[in-house]
Design an enzyme around this catalytic site. Structure first.
Site, PDB file in Angstrom:
ATOM      1  N   SER A  64       5.614  -4.909  -2.333  1.00  0.00           N
ATOM      2  CA  SER A  64       4.176  -4.615  -2.260  1.00  0.00           C
ATOM      3  C   SER A  64       3.287  -5.840  -2.427  1.00  0.00           C
ATOM      4  CB  SER A  64       3.795  -3.584  -3.312  1.00  0.00           C
ATOM      5  OG  SER A  64       4.227  -2.318  -2.902  1.00  0.00           O
ATOM      6  N   LYS A  67       1.167  -6.696   0.413  1.00  0.00           N
ATOM      7  CA  LYS A  67      -0.004  -5.892   0.801  1.00  0.00           C
ATOM      8  C   LYS A  67      -1.338  -6.663   0.833  1.00  0.00           C
ATOM      9  CE  LYS A  67       2.146  -1.533  -0.688  1.00  0.00           C
ATOM     10  NZ  LYS A  67       2.234  -0.557  -1.809  1.00  0.00           N
ATOM     11  N   TYR A 191       6.268  -1.972   8.569  1.00  0.00           N
ATOM     12  CA  TYR A 191       5.825  -2.119   7.171  1.00  0.00           C
ATOM     13  C   TYR A 191       7.015  -2.406   6.250  1.00  0.00           C
ATOM     14  CZ  TYR A 191       4.865  -0.354   2.483  1.00  0.00           C
ATOM     15  OH  TYR A 191       4.804  -0.213   1.124  1.00  0.00           O
ATOM     16  N   TYR A 243      -2.158  -0.371  -9.341  1.00  0.00           N
ATOM     17  CA  TYR A 243      -2.025   1.090  -9.183  1.00  0.00           C
ATOM     18  C   TYR A 243      -2.691   1.831 -10.336  1.00  0.00           C
ATOM     19  CZ  TYR A 243       1.710  -0.864  -6.330  1.00  0.00           C
ATOM     20  OH  TYR A 243       2.425  -1.614  -5.463  1.00  0.00           O
ATOM     21  N   VAL A 261       7.955  -3.820  -6.209  1.00  0.00           N
ATOM     22  CA  VAL A 261       9.061  -3.127  -6.888  1.00  0.00           C
ATOM     23  C   VAL A 261      10.336  -3.961  -7.018  1.00  0.00           C
ATOM     24  CG1 VAL A 261       8.471  -0.706  -6.523  1.00  0.00           C
ATOM     25  CG2 VAL A 261       9.746  -1.924  -4.774  1.00  0.00           C
TER      26      VAL A 261
HETATM   27  N1  GLN Z   1       8.602  -1.132   0.184  1.00  0.00           N
HETATM   28  C1  GLN Z   1       8.199  -0.451  -1.011  1.00  0.00           C
HETATM   29  C2  GLN Z   1       7.700   0.943  -0.680  1.00  0.00           C
HETATM   30  O1  GLN Z   1       7.088   1.124   0.345  1.00  0.00           O
HETATM   31  C3  GLN Z   1       7.107  -1.256  -1.679  1.00  0.00           C
HETATM   32  C4  GLN Z   1       6.593  -0.582  -2.932  1.00  0.00           C
HETATM   33  C5  GLN Z   1       6.171  -1.537  -4.000  1.00  0.00           C
HETATM   34  O2  GLN Z   1       6.552  -2.695  -4.050  1.00  0.00           O
HETATM   35  N2  GLN Z   1       5.436  -1.026  -4.959  1.00  0.00           N
HETATM   36  O3  GLN Z   1       7.932   1.870  -1.394  1.00  0.00           O
END
Ligand code: GLN
Length: 428
Positions: A64, A67, A191, A243, A261
């Site tokens: 993430s 992003k 993605y 978040y 994550v």
């Molecule tokens: N690729 C992971 C997902 O889409 C990324 C989530 C994250 O890093 N919080 O669930």
């Protein structure tokens, strides 16, 4: 002498190392296999200096943390209007993979949750590009932020693809609402590849520093995205980057941030520093446990909280004096420091209260190291008004902090390099 900064990094790393709470993400099987003991931290200054400690050159997937950077690329490629029509900027206060779409429009709340990030991925490029070309643009864009060519981890990609039912569900919802206008599965695939890009803690710190440096890579000097895009991205990071822990983070750490994550975490402090940490065990929000502790320490140890109220700027007006006599008399007003609106206000107030009666006035910028746009305009307006009051106005500007000064409408100014030159200048 050895710099104390690497020692500091090693020390804080040692302090959080014994914390074995949390667990690596397991909904992507390949991530569950990560060595949970790994721990790395890096600082990248906006002039390109990097300090790193621990596991700083081992690669892991960006997840993430991609992003905010991909949001930046979409804004740069498509403009604010197009992107904001499809993805909002409101904190959702929910988990990263929540299906949180604005009632009615179906617009994802923000680009930091999966729903918003999937829509954002689809917005990179020209809008006419095929999915492969667009993905190339995404990976090249992430590479430009890092300053080296990045690649994807195909096994993490395949592992996530096999378990991505929730992201597919989100994408289909987006398609229903017309937020996505193409095949949802293709967008999710792009993605997930974006999330599988491999980075090191060192890369992440430099990427964060590129944001902190207003979009210019601190080492290569390459402009990756425009300044207004960076402001938008950092704003969204500060309200939505963590978040459902965003409020805790904003109050306790106060650094615009983004977690992933795989265990990465970045923070970007405008004009100052990019910070990155890596430690795979996550808390219940999906944020790295030791990463959060490290950032809490960095913020308090180094006073990095964005809302930390700085000591009032030293007086912008360093002093004022009169040189010469009679028709040659001149008032010198000496300014200093970095001048922005509040500094310029002090200067304006000062000059109004002095109400210089001498025929000649010099604004001495020798000790001014920067002046922003609004302060420059205020300074030039003062020049213009002094001219209209019949004064002969000079800028002493040896470092050209005000290039091509144009006070406009009836204003006149002569630029000299030293106060001496002003004193001896005649009939300017
Ligand atoms: N690729 C992971 C997902 O889409 C990324 C989530 C994250 O890093 N919080 O669930």
């Amino acid at each position: 002498m050895r710099s104390p900064i690497p020692d500091y990094l090693a020390e804080v790393r040692g302090a959080v190392e014994p914390d074995r709470s949390g667990a690596p993400a397991d909904y992507i099987p390949e991530l569950a296999a990560a060595d949970p003991e790994r721990l790395g931290v890096a600082f990248a200054m906006v002039d390109g200096e990097v300090y790193a400690s621990g596991d700083v050159d081992q690669a892991f997937t960006i997840q993430s943390i991609s992003k905010p950077f991909v949001y930046a690329l979409a804004l740069a490629d498509r403009g604010f209007g197009t992107v904001l029509d499809k993805v909002g900027v409101e904190p959702s206060g929910e988990a990263f993979n929540e299906i949180s779409l604005e009632p009615g429009t179906g617009r994802p709340f923000n680009p930091m949750i999966n729903a918003g990030a999937i829509a954002t991925h689809s917005l990179v490029g020209t809008g006419q590009m095929g999915a492969d070309v667009r993905l190339r643009r995404v990976i090249d864009g992430l590479s430009a932020f890092a300053g080296r060519g990045l690649e994807t981890d195909e096994s993490v990609f395949a592992s996530e693809m096999a378990h991505a039912h929730r992201n597919f569900a989100i994408a289909h919802m987006l398609r229903t609402h017309g937020i996505l206008t193409e095949d949802p599965a293709t967008v999710v695939e792009g993605y997930i590849r974006q999330c599988a890009v491999l980075v090191t803690v060192r890369d992440l710190a430099v990427m964060a520093a590129t944001l902190a440096n207003n979009g210019v890579h601190p080492v290569s000097g390459q402009r990756v995205v425009p300044g207004p895009v960076v402001r938008q991205v950092l704003s969204v990071m500060s309200t939505c980057g963590m978040y459902d822990a965003a409020g805790d983070w904003a109050t306790q750490v106060g650094i615009p941030a983004k977690s992933g994550v795989a265990g990465g975490l970045i923070g970007s402090l405008p004009g100052q520093i990019g910070i990155a940490t890596f430690s795979p065990r996550l808390d219940s929000h999906g944020n790295s446990v030791r990463g959060v502790s490290l950032f809490e320490r960095f913020s308090s140890d180094m006073g990095l909280h964005l809302m930390e109220v700085p000591a009032p700027a030293r007086a912008v007006v360093r002093g004022t004096r009169v040189v010469g006599t009679g028709a040659a008399a001149g008032r010198v007003v000496e300014l200093q420091g970095a001048i922005r609106f509040t500094g310029a206000e002090r200067f304006v107030r000062e000059i109004v209260s002095i109400a210089p009666s001498e025929p000649r006035v010099a604004l001495d910028l020798t000790h001014v190291h920067s002046i922003d746009d609004v302060a420059r305009r205020m300074l030039l307006e003062v020049v213009r008004r002094l001219t209209l009051d019949g004064r002969e106005v000079y800028l002493v500007d040896p470092e050209t902090v005000v290039p091509d000064p144009d006070p406009g409408d009836g204003g006149r100014v002569a630029v000299v390099r030293t106060v001496e030159e002003f004193v001896h200048h005649r009939g300017g």
